[in-house]
Scaffold this motif. Structure first.
Motif, PDB file in Angstrom:
ATOM      1  N   ILE A 129      -5.331  -1.713   8.120  1.00  0.00           N
ATOM      2  CA  ILE A 129      -4.543  -2.802   7.533  1.00  0.00           C
ATOM      3  C   ILE A 129      -4.035  -3.721   8.635  1.00  0.00           C
ATOM      4  N   ARG A 130      -3.489  -3.139   9.696  1.00  0.00           N
ATOM      5  CA  ARG A 130      -2.970  -3.944  10.810  1.00  0.00           C
ATOM      6  C   ARG A 130      -4.069  -4.800  11.426  1.00  0.00           C
ATOM      7  N   LYS A 131      -5.238  -4.234  11.586  1.00  0.00           N
ATOM      8  CA  LYS A 131      -6.354  -4.987  12.177  1.00  0.00           C
ATOM      9  C   LYS A 131      -6.805  -6.105  11.238  1.00  0.00           C
ATOM     10  N   GLU A 132      -6.969  -5.798   9.954  1.00  0.00           N
ATOM     11  CA  GLU A 132      -7.390  -6.808   8.974  1.00  0.00           C
ATOM     12  C   GLU A 132      -6.379  -7.942   8.857  1.00  0.00           C
ATOM     13  N   ARG A 133      -5.080  -7.634   8.973  1.00  0.00           N
ATOM     14  CA  ARG A 133      -4.016  -8.622   8.799  1.00  0.00           C
ATOM     15  C   ARG A 133      -3.595  -9.241  10.130  1.00  0.00           C
ATOM     16  N   ASN A 134      -4.219  -8.795  11.222  1.00  0.00           N
ATOM     17  CA  ASN A 134      -3.923  -9.286  12.572  1.00  0.00           C
ATOM     18  C   ASN A 134      -2.444  -9.089  12.929  1.00  0.00           C
ATOM     19  N   CYS A 135      -1.941  -7.895  12.665  1.00  0.00           N
ATOM     20  CA  CYS A 135      -0.551  -7.554  12.967  1.00  0.00           C
ATOM     21  C   CYS A 135      -0.532  -6.601  14.160  1.00  0.00           C
ATOM     22  N   SER A 136      -0.174  -7.110  15.306  1.00  0.00           N
ATOM     23  CA  SER A 136      -0.184  -6.275  16.502  1.00  0.00           C
ATOM     24  C   SER A 136       1.203  -5.757  16.873  1.00  0.00           C
ATOM     25  N   TRP A 137       2.271  -6.487  16.523  1.00  0.00           N
ATOM     26  CA  TRP A 137       3.629  -6.080  16.870  1.00  0.00           C
ATOM     27  C   TRP A 137       4.076  -4.934  15.983  1.00  0.00           C
ATOM     28  N   MET A 138       4.813  -4.001  16.565  1.00  0.00           N
ATOM     29  CA  MET A 138       5.349  -2.899  15.782  1.00  0.00           C
ATOM     30  C   MET A 138       6.639  -2.421  16.434  1.00  0.00           C
ATOM     31  N   ASP A 139       7.649  -2.208  15.651  1.00  0.00           N
ATOM     32  CA  ASP A 139       8.838  -1.533  16.135  1.00  0.00           C
ATOM     33  C   ASP A 139       9.298  -0.576  15.056  1.00  0.00           C
ATOM     34  N   ILE A 140      10.034   0.419  15.460  1.00  0.00           N
ATOM     35  CA  ILE A 140      10.515   1.436  14.526  1.00  0.00           C
ATOM     36  C   ILE A 140      12.030   1.452  14.621  1.00  0.00           C
ATOM     37  N   HIS A 186       9.018 -16.000   7.279  1.00  0.00           N
ATOM     38  CA  HIS A 186       7.985 -15.342   8.063  1.00  0.00           C
ATOM     39  C   HIS A 186       6.796 -16.290   8.111  1.00  0.00           C
ATOM     40  N   LEU A 187       6.442 -16.737   9.288  1.00  0.00           N
ATOM     41  CA  LEU A 187       5.343 -17.685   9.415  1.00  0.00           C
ATOM     42  C   LEU A 187       3.989 -16.994   9.429  1.00  0.00           C
ATOM     43  N   GLY A 188       3.966 -15.717   9.643  1.00  0.00           N
ATOM     44  CA  GLY A 188       2.727 -14.957   9.624  1.00  0.00           C
ATOM     45  C   GLY A 188       2.927 -13.673   8.850  1.00  0.00           C
ATOM     46  N   ASP A 189       1.877 -12.881   8.776  1.00  0.00           N
ATOM     47  CA  ASP A 189       1.972 -11.604   8.088  1.00  0.00           C
ATOM     48  C   ASP A 189       2.917 -10.673   8.835  1.00  0.00           C
ATOM     49  N   GLU A 190       3.598  -9.856   8.082  1.00  0.00           N
ATOM     50  CA  GLU A 190       4.493  -8.870   8.660  1.00  0.00           C
ATOM     51  C   GLU A 190       4.416  -7.619   7.804  1.00  0.00           C
ATOM     52  N   ILE A 191       4.365  -6.482   8.449  1.00  0.00           N
ATOM     53  CA  ILE A 191       4.275  -5.201   7.740  1.00  0.00           C
ATOM     54  C   ILE A 191       5.625  -4.507   7.810  1.00  0.00           C
ATOM     55  N   ARG A 192       6.106  -4.050   6.672  1.00  0.00           N
ATOM     56  CA  ARG A 192       7.298  -3.208   6.601  1.00  0.00           C
ATOM     57  C   ARG A 192       6.839  -1.851   6.107  1.00  0.00           C
ATOM     58  N   TRP A 220       0.856  -1.170   0.000  1.00  0.00           N
ATOM     59  CA  TRP A 220       0.000   0.000   0.000  1.00  0.00           C
ATOM     60  C   TRP A 220       0.896   1.224   0.000  1.00  0.00           C
ATOM     61  N   LYS A 221       0.415   2.298  -0.563  1.00  0.00           N
ATOM     62  CA  LYS A 221       1.130   3.573  -0.481  1.00  0.00           C
ATOM     63  C   LYS A 221       0.367   4.423   0.526  1.00  0.00           C
ATOM     64  N   LEU A 222       1.022   4.717   1.634  1.00  0.00           N
ATOM     65  CA  LEU A 222       0.408   5.472   2.714  1.00  0.00           C
ATOM     66  C   LEU A 222       1.156   6.780   2.917  1.00  0.00           C
ATOM     67  N   ASP A 223       0.570   7.659   3.679  1.00  0.00           N
ATOM     68  CA  ASP A 223       1.179   8.946   3.989  1.00  0.00           C
ATOM     69  C   ASP A 223       2.159   8.765   5.145  1.00  0.00           C
ATOM     70  N   TYR A 279       2.265   8.178   9.985  1.00  0.00           N
ATOM     71  CA  TYR A 279       2.439   6.777  10.383  1.00  0.00           C
ATOM     72  C   TYR A 279       2.074   6.510  11.834  1.00  0.00           C
ATOM     73  N   GLU A 280       2.240   7.478  12.732  1.00  0.00           N
ATOM     74  CA  GLU A 280       1.942   7.240  14.143  1.00  0.00           C
ATOM     75  C   GLU A 280       0.454   7.136  14.422  1.00  0.00           C
ATOM     76  N   ASN A 281      -0.368   7.825  13.628  1.00  0.00           N
ATOM     77  CA  ASN A 281      -1.818   7.847  13.856  1.00  0.00           C
ATOM     78  C   ASN A 281      -2.601   7.674  12.569  1.00  0.00           C
ATOM     79  N   ASP A 282      -2.113   6.855  11.659  1.00  0.00           N
ATOM     80  CA  ASP A 282      -2.749   6.692  10.357  1.00  0.00           C
ATOM     81  C   ASP A 282      -3.901   5.690  10.448  1.00  0.00           C
TER      82      ASP A 282
END
Length: 120
Positions: free
Chosen positions: A55-66, A90-96, A39-42, A46-49
């Protein structure tokens, strides 16, 4: 901008794009078929998008690090970037979420051929 291509088999410098010669592009639909989505996001939001949260909720991605991957800002830079060049699954979804700069990711196809790079 996302670009995808088949790689060459040279392992001389993992930080270069490794575009095969002659260059052979990979259709983004092919990556989608392998489960690679983008996806192309703003980046300024990123902190409050809300779109990223959706996307995180739909993909069940709760972990985040910066992290900032920069010689001047990442302690032990040379040692830490080595982990990016070791193969792992990667055994599950991961967002970069790339805020600045670009990166290369290698993707295996359904036959486990290690032959595609895509650049963000």
């Amino acid at each position: 901008m996302v670009q995808a291509w088949y790689t060459d088999k040279l392992g001389d410098d993992p930080q270069r794009p490794h575009r095969g010669k002659p260059g052979r592009s990979v259709a983004l639909e092919q990556l989608h078929g392998l489960g690679v989505l983008y996806w192309k996001l703003d980046a300024g939001k990123y902190e409050n998008d809300p779109e990223l949260e959706k996307i995180r909720k739909e993909r069940n991605c709760s972990w985040m690090d910066i992290i900032t991957i920069c010689k001047d800002k990442l302690p032990n830079y040379k040692e830490k970037i080595k982990m990016f060049y070791e193969e792992y699954l990667h055994l599950g979804d991961e967002i970069r979420y790339i805020l600045d700069g670009s990166g290369y990711f290698d993707v295996m196809d359904k036959e486990d051929s290690y032959n595609q790079d895509f650049e963000f």
